[in-house]
Write a protein that holds these residues in place. Structure first.
Motif, PDB file in Angstrom:
ATOM      1  N   ALA A  77       1.022  -1.034  -0.016  1.00  0.00           N
ATOM      2  CA  ALA A  77       0.178  -0.193   0.137  1.00  0.00           C
ATOM      3  C   ALA A  77       1.021   0.624   0.053  1.00  0.00           C
ATOM      4  O   ALA A  77       0.390   2.197  -0.655  1.00  0.00           O
ATOM      5  CB  ALA A  77      -0.736   0.147   1.189  1.00  0.00           C
ATOM      6  N   PHE A  78       2.626   0.888   0.471  1.00  0.00           N
ATOM      7  CA  PHE A  78       2.966   2.256   0.424  1.00  0.00           C
ATOM      8  C   PHE A  78       3.254   2.698  -1.267  1.00  0.00           C
ATOM      9  O   PHE A  78       4.224   4.195  -1.032  1.00  0.00           O
ATOM     10  CB  PHE A  78       4.052   2.187   1.769  1.00  0.00           C
ATOM     11  N   ASN A  79       3.605   1.986  -1.876  1.00  0.00           N
ATOM     12  CA  ASN A  79       3.718   2.430  -3.223  1.00  0.00           C
ATOM     13  C   ASN A  79       2.360   2.451  -4.340  1.00  0.00           C
ATOM     14  O   ASN A  79       3.255   2.982  -4.678  1.00  0.00           O
ATOM     15  CB  ASN A  79       4.670   1.295  -3.870  1.00  0.00           C
ATOM     16  N   SER A  80       1.841   3.073  -3.158  1.00  0.00           N
ATOM     17  CA  SER A  80       0.038   3.320  -3.778  1.00  0.00           C
ATOM     18  C   SER A  80      -0.290   4.663  -4.068  1.00  0.00           C
ATOM     19  O   SER A  80      -0.340   5.318  -2.696  1.00  0.00           O
ATOM     20  CB  SER A  80      -0.425   2.433  -3.830  1.00  0.00           C
ATOM     21  N   TYR A  81      -0.378   5.993  -4.923  1.00  0.00           N
ATOM     22  CA  TYR A  81      -0.786   6.883  -4.281  1.00  0.00           C
ATOM     23  C   TYR A  81      -2.039   6.409  -3.908  1.00  0.00           C
ATOM     24  O   TYR A  81      -2.338   7.983  -3.134  1.00  0.00           O
ATOM     25  CB  TYR A  81      -0.689   7.374  -5.777  1.00  0.00           C
ATOM     26  N   VAL A  82      -3.513   6.233  -4.183  1.00  0.00           N
ATOM     27  CA  VAL A  82      -4.414   5.713  -3.590  1.00  0.00           C
ATOM     28  C   VAL A  82      -3.935   5.829  -1.840  1.00  0.00           C
ATOM     29  O   VAL A  82      -5.304   6.455  -1.181  1.00  0.00           O
ATOM     30  CB  VAL A  82      -5.055   4.332  -4.063  1.00  0.00           C
ATOM     31  N   THR A  83      -3.064   5.097  -1.296  1.00  0.00           N
ATOM     32  CA  THR A  83      -3.058   5.372  -0.384  1.00  0.00           C
ATOM     33  C   THR A  83      -2.696   6.748   0.315  1.00  0.00           C
ATOM     34  O   THR A  83      -4.018   6.925   1.546  1.00  0.00           O
ATOM     35  CB  THR A  83      -1.730   4.519   0.408  1.00  0.00           C
ATOM     36  N   TYR A  84      -2.343   7.557   0.111  1.00  0.00           N
ATOM     37  CA  TYR A  84      -1.775   8.219   0.429  1.00  0.00           C
ATOM     38  C   TYR A  84      -2.625   9.177   0.238  1.00  0.00           C
ATOM     39  O   TYR A  84      -3.327  10.496   1.071  1.00  0.00           O
ATOM     40  CB  TYR A  84      -0.680   9.012   0.143  1.00  0.00           C
ATOM     41  N   ALA A  85      -3.904   9.162  -0.806  1.00  0.00           N
ATOM     42  CA  ALA A  85      -5.109  10.056  -1.103  1.00  0.00           C
ATOM     43  C   ALA A  85      -5.945  10.173  -0.054  1.00  0.00           C
ATOM     44  O   ALA A  85      -6.374  10.466   0.584  1.00  0.00           O
ATOM     45  CB  ALA A  85      -5.626   9.568  -2.519  1.00  0.00           C
TER      46      ALA A  85
END
Length: 379
Positions: free
Chosen positions: A254-262
């Motif tokens: 998840a930490f490599n996905s922009y979706v997580t931070y969004a």
């Protein structure tokens, strides 16, 4: 239009509340999944990702229920220990120097983590209403620790909350679709969620314009704004919790996905605004009014949001859905009995509400996610 994607999948339990789950049949080669809706091109290259969608095993949902219930119990105990630390001992000693206060803070943090994690294992439509557990727990803890009266109507309200909670668990979905980043994106970019979000935005703008004029007269205005924001907070919280869960299981990072931070940024943004409107409502009304109204609006908004975004009721019979909402209504009435008619309704600090900027009682994560507590209701 019913997509093939939503027909259901074979799960460990083929009969889900009376509906047999059908195996998923992928769209034909080269087709775009109908979930793409308004933005088919954006998701056209991930159609193959939908070929092996599975449901979470049935045992994951009971684990989520346990996390939610224990999280509510622990968080409410922490709140009452902090209140007890404030009212006991030498009042000249700063509360930051009291060990009991720090024990309460620790318990609240642990409870928040449990509630946050619950969204990764159980449907949001089930976790959100289970916040009523904190109302019952607060009535008991405040009686034992703070010497508050446990009234006859509290007994009736507690029994109704227990009855409603049992109904929620029994009639809720027995399995939910296993989420990953690709499927979450498909859900977010679907027609139905865009229409749902558009309606909520229009409602928010309309209610906000009226609340500036009539907010001091009608308790439901500011709390409706809180409920709208809270439903988005819950939806983003569930997506984030599922992503972190899959990362821990090494199924994706998840930490490599922009979706997580969004999702994280959106959750913090909506939670912060929710605190603002909640404090404004508390400045104008007592918790005996705010708690039951907020709980009802927040729960309804969260349940509808879970149905729309995550398709959590897609395989339930109509009778099971009606029974689920009947259990929600019973829980609502139990919360009303417990929270209404208490003394000093306008004394926020003594009625269980401590503003976020006045004390460390509030937090940003966890019912979805928890923001602060009003007389035992975790918000």
């Amino acid at each position: 239009m019913q997509s093939n994607l939503y027909r259901g999948v074979r799960s460990p339990s083929n009969d889900i509340n009376g509906v047999e789950a059908q195996p998923y049949r992928a769209p034909g080669a080269g087709t775009i999944s109908p979930v793409a809706g308004l933005f088919p091109g954006a998701l056209g290259d991930i159609s193959d990702e939908f070929r092996n969608i599975q449901s979470d095993p049935d045992e994951s949902i009971p684990l989520g229920i346990i996390m939610a219930v224990v999280g509510n119990l622990v968080t409410t105990l922490g709140l009452n220990l902090q209140r007890y630390a404030h009212s006991s001992g030498d009042r000249n000693i700063p509360y930051l120097q009291k060990k009991l206060w720090w024990v309460g803070v620790t318990l609240m943090v642990l409870g928040e983590v449990g509630n946050f994690a619950a969204y990764g294992f159980a449907p949001a439509t089930l976790v959100a209403p289970l916040g009523a557990v904190s109302v019952v727990a607060n009535a008991i803890y405040s009686t034992v620790l703070l010497g508050e009266q446990f009234r006859r109507r509290d007994v009736s309200g507690t029994l109704l909350v227990i009855l409603g909670g049992a109904g929620l668990v029994y009639f809720s979905p027995r399995a939910e679709r296993q989420l990953d980043t690709q499927l979450l994106l498909a859900y977010i970019f679907s027609d139905v969620f865009f229409m749902y979000s558009g309606v909520l935005i229009l409602m928010f703008i309309a209610i906000f314009s009226y609340s500036r004029i009539y907010g001091k007269r009608y308790v439901g205005l500011d709390l409706s704004l809180c409920a709208i924001l809270g439903s988005w907070t819950v939806l983003s919280c569930k997506g984030l919790s599922v992503s972190l869960r899959m990362t821990m299981l090494s199924e994706e990072d998840a930490f490599n996905s922009y979706v997580t931070y969004a999702l994280l940024a959106f959750m913090i943004f909506t939670a912060t605004l929710q605190i603002k409107f909640l404090n404004r409502a508390m400045a104008n009304f007592g918790t005996s009014q705010v708690v039951p109204v907020y709980y009802v609006l927040f729960t309804l908004a969260s349940v509808v949001g879970g149905i729309v975004l995550y398709r959590e009721f897609e395989r339930l019979r109509l009778s099971a859905i009606l029974a689920f909402f009947a259990a929600v209504a019973i829980t609502f009435f139990g919360v009303y009995l417990i929270t209404s008619g208490r003394e000093n309704p306008n004394d926020a600090a003594e009625d269980g509400f401590i503003p976020l900027d006045a004390d460390e009682q509030g937090s940003l994560l966890g019912q979805g996610p928890k923001l602060t507590q009003l007389d035992g209701v975790v918000l």
